[in-house]
Design an enzyme around this catalytic site. Sequence first.
Site, PDB file in Angstrom:
ATOM      1  N   GLU A 106       1.066  -1.618   0.055  1.00  0.00           N
ATOM      2  CA  GLU A 106      -0.143  -0.285   0.085  1.00  0.00           C
ATOM      3  C   GLU A 106       0.573   0.972  -0.121  1.00  0.00           C
ATOM      4  OE1 GLU A 106      -2.175   1.199   3.467  1.00  0.00           O
ATOM      5  OE2 GLU A 106      -3.323   2.529   3.058  1.00  0.00           O
ATOM      6  N   GLY A 151      -5.159  11.735 -12.095  1.00  0.00           N
ATOM      7  CA  GLY A 151      -4.888  11.874 -13.404  1.00  0.00           C
ATOM      8  C   GLY A 151      -3.415  11.829 -13.222  1.00  0.00           C
TER       9      GLY A 151
HETATM   10  N1  ACO Z   1      -4.238  15.558 -11.221  1.00  0.00           N
HETATM   11  C1  ACO Z   1      -3.207  15.415 -12.697  1.00  0.00           C
HETATM   12  N2  ACO Z   1      -1.932  14.860 -13.748  1.00  0.00           N
HETATM   13  C2  ACO Z   1      -1.058  14.801 -12.930  1.00  0.00           C
HETATM   14  C3  ACO Z   1      -0.678  15.927 -11.376  1.00  0.00           C
HETATM   15  C4  ACO Z   1      -1.974  15.689 -11.163  1.00  0.00           C
HETATM   16  N3  ACO Z   1      -2.064  16.358  -9.797  1.00  0.00           N
HETATM   17  N4  ACO Z   1       0.795  15.493 -11.228  1.00  0.00           N
HETATM   18  C5  ACO Z   1       1.427  14.927 -12.137  1.00  0.00           C
HETATM   19  N5  ACO Z   1       0.353  15.243 -13.001  1.00  0.00           N
HETATM   20  C6  ACO Z   1       0.421  14.523 -14.841  1.00  0.00           C
HETATM   21  C7  ACO Z   1       1.211  15.065 -15.351  1.00  0.00           C
HETATM   22  O1  ACO Z   1       1.372  16.362 -16.008  1.00  0.00           O
HETATM   23  C8  ACO Z   1       2.762  14.166 -16.277  1.00  0.00           C
HETATM   24  O2  ACO Z   1       1.435  13.666 -17.149  1.00  0.00           O
HETATM   25  P1  ACO Z   1       2.891  13.601 -18.415  1.00  0.00           P
HETATM   26  O3  ACO Z   1       3.247  12.721 -18.581  1.00  0.00           O
HETATM   27  O4  ACO Z   1       1.156  13.707 -19.590  1.00  0.00           O
HETATM   28  O5  ACO Z   1       2.490  15.267 -19.017  1.00  0.00           O
HETATM   29  C9  ACO Z   1       2.006  13.210 -15.170  1.00  0.00           C
HETATM   30  O6  ACO Z   1       0.992  12.930 -14.486  1.00  0.00           O
HETATM   31  C10 ACO Z   1       3.458  12.653 -14.477  1.00  0.00           C
HETATM   32  O7  ACO Z   1       3.878  14.074 -14.307  1.00  0.00           O
HETATM   33  P2  ACO Z   1       5.623  13.684 -13.160  1.00  0.00           P
HETATM   34  O8  ACO Z   1       6.152  15.267 -13.417  1.00  0.00           O
HETATM   35  O9  ACO Z   1       6.131  13.278 -13.189  1.00  0.00           O
HETATM   36  O10 ACO Z   1       4.751  13.670 -11.625  1.00  0.00           O
HETATM   37  P3  ACO Z   1       5.295  15.029 -10.275  1.00  0.00           P
HETATM   38  O11 ACO Z   1       6.736  14.906 -10.507  1.00  0.00           O
HETATM   39  O12 ACO Z   1       5.253  16.402 -10.272  1.00  0.00           O
HETATM   40  O13 ACO Z   1       4.898  13.807  -9.386  1.00  0.00           O
HETATM   41  C11 ACO Z   1       2.956  13.945  -7.906  1.00  0.00           C
HETATM   42  C12 ACO Z   1       3.138  13.559  -9.608  1.00  0.00           C
HETATM   43  C13 ACO Z   1       3.454  13.006  -6.938  1.00  0.00           C
HETATM   44  C14 ACO Z   1       1.716  13.700  -7.603  1.00  0.00           C
HETATM   45  C15 ACO Z   1       3.252  15.454  -7.484  1.00  0.00           C
HETATM   46  O14 ACO Z   1       2.727  16.665  -8.564  1.00  0.00           O
HETATM   47  C16 ACO Z   1       2.869  16.301  -5.942  1.00  0.00           C
HETATM   48  O15 ACO Z   1       3.921  15.855  -5.346  1.00  0.00           O
HETATM   49  N6  ACO Z   1       1.828  16.368  -6.200  1.00  0.00           N
HETATM   50  C17 ACO Z   1       1.423  17.020  -4.655  1.00  0.00           C
HETATM   51  C18 ACO Z   1       1.459  15.588  -3.493  1.00  0.00           C
HETATM   52  C19 ACO Z   1       0.424  14.611  -3.822  1.00  0.00           C
HETATM   53  O16 ACO Z   1      -0.956  15.073  -4.847  1.00  0.00           O
HETATM   54  N7  ACO Z   1       0.220  13.857  -3.873  1.00  0.00           N
HETATM   55  C20 ACO Z   1      -0.049  12.444  -4.260  1.00  0.00           C
HETATM   56  C21 ACO Z   1      -1.230  12.235  -2.944  1.00  0.00           C
HETATM   57  S1  ACO Z   1      -2.136  10.756  -2.972  1.00  0.00           S
HETATM   58  C22 ACO Z   1      -1.427   9.851  -1.732  1.00  0.00           C
HETATM   59  O17 ACO Z   1      -0.175   9.980  -1.740  1.00  0.00           O
HETATM   60  C23 ACO Z   1      -1.410   8.508  -2.276  1.00  0.00           C
END
Ligand code: ACO
Length: 387
Positions: A106, A151
């Site tokens: 998980e 997403g």
């Molecule tokens: N919603 C939709 N799409 C997203 C999001 C989002 N919040 N974040 C990234 N993506 C998309 C990107 O646009 C990209 O799409 P593409 O490849 O078509 O351009 C793809 O996902 C991957 O992008 P990365 O650059 O590899 O992702 P990133 O380094 O930003 O990491 C993460 C993604 C971990 C969600 C980061 O944005 C983050 O830390 N967000 C805030 C914390 C968060 O929401 N964490 C997840 C909570 S749920 C949990 O923890 C179980």
Amino acid sequence: MSQQFVGINGEQTGLGFTNRDQGAKVEEDQGLIDFKIITNNGNHERMKMLIDLKNIFARQLPKMPKEYIVRLVFDRNHESMCIVKDDTKVIGGICYRKYPTQRFAEIAFLAITANLQVKGYGTRLMNKFKEHIQKQDVEYLLTYADNYAIGYFRKQGFYQEIKMHPDRWKGFIKDYDGGTLMECYVHPSIDYGNISDLIREQKQLMIDMIKKLTLNDRVYPGIEKQNYKMETSNGDRPAVKPESVQGIMESGWTIEDYNELKKQKEKTFMISCQQIIDTMRKHKSAWPFLEPVNKDDVPDYYDVITDPIDIKTIEKKLQNNQYTSKDLFIKDVKRIFINCRNYNQPDTIYYKCANELERTIDDYLKKLKDESQIPGVSKKIKKTNNK
Ligand code: ACO
């Protein structure tokens, strides 16, 4: 690298045709970033990294109670994979718990530090995590995804449809109201660490196979303008012979197929026009227009109306293939009403009949105009083919 196949749309296996993690992979290859598995084992340096990661989670997941984050990150049943930059700086990570007997893990928290998000680190982290967890005989990943992150998880191959049998996971993980439960299958033989290269190779392989089967990559120059610009004496532009256009014959086009299609279209056109004629003929107001006006009955008619027409004449023209376009047919039908209104006064029965019949038949004419068959165009090409 051995050739492996993932689902054609990639997402089946959780990948997507994305090169999103390439930048991070290059940094990894150059030794600028590293992915470290860290547990609360009392090691000072490792504890410091866990604290940094805990702080990133706390900042990036503001709705999550801080105490809960601390509890799980430092819980000895949980492990974390940290992205470490320049050997010391934690820029993101995943905190997870494995359930070895159930063969799933998980994901509790996942985050990348704010100024480095959407640069591919999240994708690289997930791929590295899958590569790691695959070796631990884990078959599925589960997570309660924050609504904003659905997403992202979707792009990493997580689905809301849970394939694992509930006996395998229910009761093992806590229900969580604030998120959406998502699952990802970890394929035992996919090289997740090199997934972008793998997909690129597969894509290239598919393109090469498609190229062998299609002629799409052959591009010929367009038709020379002067070949069709000249105007003939009757104003028609001489059409280009289809078979003389480069690439047409290669594409499998045949004059026989074309003529067959043309015949079908012309047949449909004939049937539609005949239906309109039959509808007109049956109409109660059609009687003044069934036959040409008799000069003996109306001596001055042909002095006033120089372009006479009637239903019988239209039918004859149709049977003699004189209507080379829908417009010519429609124009003739409309002329019945125009002629009538030109010759007769508005208070006459003839004038009223023209209006009534026109009202009914207009819908049919509109429908005919909207139909896709275009006898006029085929006629032009027919002329060329018979040259
Ligand atoms: N919603 C939709 N799409 C997203 C999001 C989002 N919040 N974040 C990234 N993506 C998309 C990107 O646009 C990209 O799409 P593409 O490849 O078509 O351009 C793809 O996902 C991957 O992008 P990365 O650059 O590899 O992702 P990133 O380094 O930003 O990491 C993460 C993604 C971990 C969600 C980061 O944005 C983050 O830390 N967000 C805030 C914390 C968060 O929401 N964490 C997840 C909570 S749920 C949990 O923890 C179980």
